[in-house]
Every structure is written in C-alpha cells, then in structure tokens.
Design an enzyme around this catalytic site. Structure first.
Site, PDB file in Angstrom:
ATOM      1  N   HIS A  24     101.636  -5.957-111.251  1.00 50.06           N
ATOM      2  CA  HIS A  24     100.333  -5.299-111.216  1.00 50.06           C
ATOM      3  C   HIS A  24      99.239  -6.365-111.208  1.00 50.06           C
ATOM      4  O   HIS A  24      99.492  -7.520-111.552  1.00 50.06           O
ATOM      5  CB  HIS A  24     100.099  -4.466-112.483  1.00 50.06           C
ATOM      6  CG  HIS A  24     101.185  -3.505-112.839  1.00 50.06           C
ATOM      7  ND1 HIS A  24     101.034  -2.145-112.718  1.00 50.06           N
ATOM      8  CD2 HIS A  24     102.430  -3.696-113.359  1.00 50.06           C
ATOM      9  CE1 HIS A  24     102.136  -1.538-113.137  1.00 50.06           C
ATOM     10  NE2 HIS A  24     102.996  -2.464-113.531  1.00 50.06           N
ATOM     11  N   TYR A  25      98.017  -5.971-110.912  1.00 54.93           N
ATOM     12  CA  TYR A  25      96.871  -6.759-111.355  1.00 54.93           C
ATOM     13  C   TYR A  25      96.154  -5.946-112.424  1.00 54.93           C
ATOM     14  O   TYR A  25      96.283  -4.710-112.486  1.00 54.93           O
ATOM     15  CB  TYR A  25      95.946  -7.200-110.236  1.00 54.93           C
ATOM     16  CG  TYR A  25      95.231  -6.153-109.406  1.00 54.93           C
ATOM     17  CD1 TYR A  25      94.649  -5.011-109.956  1.00 54.93           C
ATOM     18  CD2 TYR A  25      95.072  -6.336-108.029  1.00 54.93           C
ATOM     19  CE1 TYR A  25      93.960  -4.090-109.180  1.00 54.93           C
ATOM     20  CE2 TYR A  25      94.403  -5.422-107.246  1.00 54.93           C
ATOM     21  CZ  TYR A  25      93.841  -4.298-107.831  1.00 54.93           C
ATOM     22  OH  TYR A  25      93.160  -3.387-107.061  1.00 54.93           O
ATOM     23  N   THR A  26      95.404  -6.631-113.295  1.00 59.09           N
ATOM     24  CA  THR A  26      94.764  -5.939-114.409  1.00 59.09           C
ATOM     25  C   THR A  26      93.629  -5.033-113.942  1.00 59.09           C
ATOM     26  O   THR A  26      93.387  -3.986-114.545  1.00 59.09           O
ATOM     27  CB  THR A  26      94.242  -6.946-115.442  1.00 59.09           C
ATOM     28  OG1 THR A  26      93.451  -7.941-114.777  1.00 59.09           O
ATOM     29  CG2 THR A  26      95.397  -7.620-116.165  1.00 59.09           C
ATOM     30  N   GLU A  89     101.523  -7.614-115.822  1.00 56.16           N
ATOM     31  CA  GLU A  89     100.115  -7.520-115.421  1.00 56.16           C
ATOM     32  C   GLU A  89      99.589  -8.928-115.135  1.00 56.16           C
ATOM     33  O   GLU A  89      99.702  -9.815-115.984  1.00 56.16           O
ATOM     34  CB  GLU A  89      99.278  -6.872-116.527  1.00 56.16           C
ATOM     35  CG  GLU A  89      99.543  -5.393-116.750  1.00 56.16           C
ATOM     36  CD  GLU A  89      98.757  -4.505-115.794  1.00 56.16           C
ATOM     37  OE1 GLU A  89      97.989  -5.049-114.974  1.00 56.16           O
ATOM     38  OE2 GLU A  89      98.924  -3.275-115.879  1.00 56.16           O
ATOM     39  N   HIS A 131     102.885  -2.474-107.827  1.00 58.33           N
ATOM     40  CA  HIS A 131     102.464  -1.158-108.303  1.00 58.33           C
ATOM     41  C   HIS A 131     102.166  -0.228-107.127  1.00 58.33           C
ATOM     42  O   HIS A 131     102.462   0.966-107.176  1.00 58.33           O
ATOM     43  CB  HIS A 131     101.224  -1.321-109.184  1.00 58.33           C
ATOM     44  CG  HIS A 131     100.973  -0.172-110.103  1.00 58.33           C
ATOM     45  ND1 HIS A 131      99.855  -0.089-110.891  1.00 58.33           N
ATOM     46  CD2 HIS A 131     101.685   0.958-110.368  1.00 58.33           C
ATOM     47  CE1 HIS A 131      99.891   1.020-111.604  1.00 58.33           C
ATOM     48  NE2 HIS A 131     100.995   1.678-111.298  1.00 58.33           N
ATOM     49  N   ASP A 141      97.497  -2.367-106.211  1.00 59.97           N
ATOM     50  CA  ASP A 141      97.806  -3.675-106.790  1.00 59.97           C
ATOM     51  C   ASP A 141      99.290  -4.034-106.674  1.00 59.97           C
ATOM     52  O   ASP A 141     100.131  -3.145-106.575  1.00 59.97           O
ATOM     53  CB  ASP A 141      97.355  -3.713-108.259  1.00 59.97           C
ATOM     54  CG  ASP A 141      97.970  -2.622-109.134  1.00 59.97           C
ATOM     55  OD1 ASP A 141      97.944  -1.449-108.721  1.00 59.97           O
ATOM     56  OD2 ASP A 141      98.466  -2.940-110.231  1.00 59.97           O
TER      57      ASP A 141
END
Length: 229
Positions: A24-26, A89, A131, A141
């Site tokens: 994921h990215y945050t 993340e 994600h 993401d």
C-alpha cells in the site's frame, strides 16, 4: 529484520495461513499522521509494517495476527485477504496529497522486507500484489510510480512480460475472463482493467483494452512469464 516496534491495537486472529503480501501507500500528508491513524483504535485500520521514506521499518502488528489493511478485497478466490496476507504500508502522500516517486532508500527497505517475508512464508510471486490489485474499485495504491520492476528483477514480484509476446485478439468479455482467471475481481470491468494497467502497463492507464494489454495478460497466464528480470 531490524524493525522499530510501534504496536497497534487494531488486529484480531487469522482464519487463513499467510499466502500473500499486499503493498500500500499511506496516502496521507505526513508519515506521522499515517502512523498515528494506523495505531488509533477508533480508526479500525492497521498494517503489519510501515516503511518510512528514510528506509525505517516499523512493525505495528505481529505477523501471526490479522491486521486490518485490505478492507473489502479479493484475489485469486481469496475473499478474506486480511487473514491471508501481510500488509505493508509505504509512506507516500498518494494521489490525493501530492503523489511522488518513492526514494531509493525506501524502495531498498521494501525490497529487504518483501524478500524476508517471501522466504519466511514461501509466498509465490503472483501473490505479491498492490492494494489496487485486490480492490480495483476502491484503491489506486501503491500506484503507477511504484517500481515493481525492482522487485521483479529479484523474483519478488511478477515481471512485466516483454518477450515472445503474441496478441490473442480477445474481445472485452474474453479479456475480462482472462483477467479474472489471473486473479482480479472484474465485477467493475473498467476498474479492473485500469488496475491491471496501473500494475503492468503504468505509462498508459486509460481502461481501454489494446493489443499491448492483451499480449501482457496472455504472457502472465503462461507458466513462466518472461520480462526484464
């Protein structure tokens, strides 16, 4: 792995063995805000690990527990992705807050972490996903700037096929059937196509099925997709 312990209370018990890694990215303006949210009981979200832009790896949830990072998602007949996966993340503000390239030191840390987890749980390359792959209707993401090719060259993710490509001339229905066979939820066809493009043809994400998309997908369905590994 050397990690900074930053426990989150947001987890429960797994119902499935670990067979996946989800990146994921945050998607928040700062790392501090993202980490605080992932540790806030009222948010009801978490991840096993956070990789900061300076390469620091934080562990929020023990691998043996079910972190809450995937939400409603699907991959290769798995509906409870949270139970079957490790969630990572990666600190980045994301598309809504100034999406930017991932620093080399951060990518290096992601590579080390993914390699460790892949070996520990014997995870196949096809189950190391983004994600957006598992929730194409909702998520983008880690996005088109994430360097999947770095992972692929180390056999930590599937490569973008580049060799011996052939066009199967599928129509939309046949392409989506193949996309579903590969692993995607195709209930929203446009979203699934764009998620596939974001992962395997990120320079053009338009939701249109063209010859390049067909050739890439066909090659990925073969036993050993060949790319720039």
């Amino acid at each position: 792995m050397k990690c900074v312990e930053a426990p989150s209370p947001n987890f429960n018990e797994r119902q499935l063995p670990v067979t996946m890694i989800v990146l994921h990215y945050t998607g928040m303006p700062t790392a501090a805000e993202a980490i605080a949210r992932l540790r806030d009981p009222s948010s009801e979200v978490s991840a096993h690990y956070v990789v900061d832009e300076d390469g620091t790896i934080l562990r929020l949830v023990d691998d043996e527990k079910r972190a809450w990072h995937a939400g409603k998602s699907h991959w290769r007949d798995v509906e409870d992705v949270n139970s079957a996966s490790i969630g990572i993340e990666i600190v980045n503000p994301g598309h809504d807050h100034g999406y930017r390239t991932f620093p080399e030191v951060q990518v290096d840390a992601v590579v080390r972490l993914v390699a460790h987890l892949k070996d520990r749980y014997e995870i196949t390359r096809g189950n190391i996903v983004g994600h957006s792959d598992i929730a194409p209707q909702r998520k983008r993401d880690p996005g088109e700037l994430f360097p999947w090719h770095r992972l692929a060259r180390l056999r930590l993710a599937l490569p973008r096929p580049t060799k011996n490509l052939m066009d199967p001339f599928w129509g939309e229905a046949a392409f989506c059937l193949a996309l579903e066979r590969f692993g995607y939820d195709v209930s929203d066809r446009m979203a699934a196509i764009m998620a596939f493009q974001r992962r395997f043809r990120p320079e053009l994400i338009d939701g249109e099925i063209d010859a390049e998309c067909r050739m890439i997908l066909l090659a990925l369905l073969l036993p050993k997709p060949q790319g720039d590994e």
